[in-house]
Design a protein around this motif. Structure first.
Motif, PDB file in Angstrom:
ATOM      1  N   ARG A  10      34.133   5.761 -11.211  1.00  0.00           N
ATOM      2  CA  ARG A  10      34.410   6.905 -10.949  1.00  0.00           C
ATOM      3  C   ARG A  10      33.622   7.261 -12.290  1.00  0.00           C
ATOM      4  O   ARG A  10      32.997   8.469 -12.689  1.00  0.00           O
ATOM      5  CB  ARG A  10      35.174   7.099 -10.352  1.00  0.00           C
ATOM      6  N   LEU A  13      30.850   6.279 -14.430  1.00  0.00           N
ATOM      7  CA  LEU A  13      28.865   6.749 -13.003  1.00  0.00           C
ATOM      8  C   LEU A  13      29.031   8.224 -13.836  1.00  0.00           C
ATOM      9  O   LEU A  13      29.618   9.464 -13.787  1.00  0.00           O
ATOM     10  CB  LEU A  13      29.445   6.830 -12.008  1.00  0.00           C
ATOM     11  N   TRP A  15      25.664  11.514 -13.197  1.00  0.00           N
ATOM     12  CA  TRP A  15      24.484  11.863 -12.573  1.00  0.00           C
ATOM     13  C   TRP A  15      23.772  12.541 -13.869  1.00  0.00           C
ATOM     14  O   TRP A  15      23.884  13.156 -14.034  1.00  0.00           O
ATOM     15  CB  TRP A  15      24.915  12.900 -10.984  1.00  0.00           C
ATOM     16  N   SER A  27      21.666   8.903  -9.661  1.00  0.00           N
ATOM     17  CA  SER A  27      22.440   8.043 -10.383  1.00  0.00           C
ATOM     18  C   SER A  27      22.834   7.054 -11.598  1.00  0.00           C
ATOM     19  O   SER A  27      21.942   6.176 -11.859  1.00  0.00           O
ATOM     20  CB  SER A  27      23.610   7.011  -9.282  1.00  0.00           C
ATOM     21  N   ARG A  29      24.768   4.307 -13.765  1.00  0.00           N
ATOM     22  CA  ARG A  29      25.471   3.263 -13.478  1.00  0.00           C
ATOM     23  C   ARG A  29      25.836   2.774 -14.754  1.00  0.00           C
ATOM     24  O   ARG A  29      26.456   1.337 -14.631  1.00  0.00           O
ATOM     25  CB  ARG A  29      24.958   2.557 -12.494  1.00  0.00           C
ATOM     26  N   VAL A 152      28.852  -0.198  -4.199  1.00  0.00           N
ATOM     27  CA  VAL A 152      29.333   1.684  -3.789  1.00  0.00           C
ATOM     28  C   VAL A 152      28.303   1.637  -2.383  1.00  0.00           C
ATOM     29  O   VAL A 152      27.507   1.589  -2.301  1.00  0.00           O
ATOM     30  CB  VAL A 152      28.547   2.764  -4.739  1.00  0.00           C
ATOM     31  N   LEU A 174      33.047   9.344  -4.195  1.00  0.00           N
ATOM     32  CA  LEU A 174      31.488  10.444  -5.662  1.00  0.00           C
ATOM     33  C   LEU A 174      31.968  11.878  -5.364  1.00  0.00           C
ATOM     34  O   LEU A 174      31.449  11.675  -6.447  1.00  0.00           O
ATOM     35  CB  LEU A 174      30.716   9.381  -5.623  1.00  0.00           C
ATOM     36  N   VAL A 177      32.673  12.932  -8.371  1.00  0.00           N
ATOM     37  CA  VAL A 177      31.911  12.682 -10.374  1.00  0.00           C
ATOM     38  C   VAL A 177      31.192  13.831 -10.507  1.00  0.00           C
ATOM     39  O   VAL A 177      30.027  14.185  -9.662  1.00  0.00           O
ATOM     40  CB  VAL A 177      31.585  10.975  -9.513  1.00  0.00           C
TER      41      VAL A 177
END
Length: 178
Positions: A10, A13, A15, A27, A29, A152, A174, A177
C-alpha cells in the motif's frame, strides 16, 4: 499473508494524474519493483494463495515481473503469455472480450511449453475485468488451471469466483492510499 507486506504494498503504490483530459487517476506500481523487501517477498506470498502448480503463466508486461518470482518461490517453471506478434514457432492463442477499455484481449503461449493436464497458476499484478486471465485460460484449453494469484483484485465478486482469483490486496484496501 503478513500484515507488513500488505502495508508495504500500500505504501509503495502511488496514484498519478495523467492530465486534464483524464477521467481517473492511474496507478504507479513502480514502487513495488523498486523496494527490495517487497520484491523479495512477493513470489512466496502470491505462491501461497493456491496449491502448488507445475507451471506459472503470466501475461506481459508486468506479469513478466511477478510470474518468475512466483515460479521460483514455488519450484515451478515460468511461461510468458504474449500479446499478438510474430513468433517463429507454434503458439496457442486465446481471446477474451471486455478489458478495462472495453477492448478484446488476445494472449498466446508457446504451445510446447504447457502440456495437456499440467497444473497452471496464472499470475498478474492487477485484475479489474478478468479479460487477461480469461485470454490466458483460453490459450490453455488442455491445461488444469488451479486459479489466479494477483497482487490487487478489483474485479467483481462473480468474476473473481469464476476465475479463481485470490489476491494480496483488494480495491477497498487501496481506498486510503494517497
Amino acid at each position: 499473508m503478513e500484515p507488513d507486506l500488505r502495508a508495504a504494498l500500500r505504501h509503495a503504490l502511488r496514484w498519478t494524474d495523467p492530465g486534464p483530459a483524464a477521467t481517473h487517476l492511474v496507478s504507479d506500481r513502480s514502487g513495488w519493483w523498486r523496494d527490495p523487501a517487497v520484491l523479495g517477498r512477493l513470489g512466496a506470498a502470491l505462491g501461497a494463495l493456491h496449491p502448488r502448480p507445475d507451471v506459472v503463466v503470466a501475461p506481459e508486461s508486468t506479469g513478466f515481473i511477478v510470474g518468475p518470482l512466483v515460479a521460483a518461490a514455488v519450484g515451478a517453471g515460468f511461461v510468458e503469455a504474449y500479446r499478438p506478434r510474430p513468433v517463429p514457432e507454434p503458439m496457442s492463442w486465446g481471446t477474451a472480450s471486455g478489458d478495462h477499455r472495453g477492448a478484446d484481449v488476445t494472449l498466446g503461449v508457446r504451445a510446447h511449453l504447457v502440456a495437456p493436464g499440467q497444473r497452471v497458476l496464472i499470475v498478474d499484478d492487477w485484475v479489474t475485468t478478468g479479460a487477461q486471465l480469461r485470454a490466458v485460460r483460453a490459450a490453455l484449453p488442455h491445461a488444469e488451471i488451479v486459479g489466479a494469484a494477483v497482487i490487487v483484485d478489483e474485479s467483481p465478486p462473480a468474476v473473481a469466483a469464476e476465475l479463481g482469483v485470490r489476491s494480496l490486496l483488494t480495491g477497498t484496501d487501496l481506498d486510503a492510499v494517497e
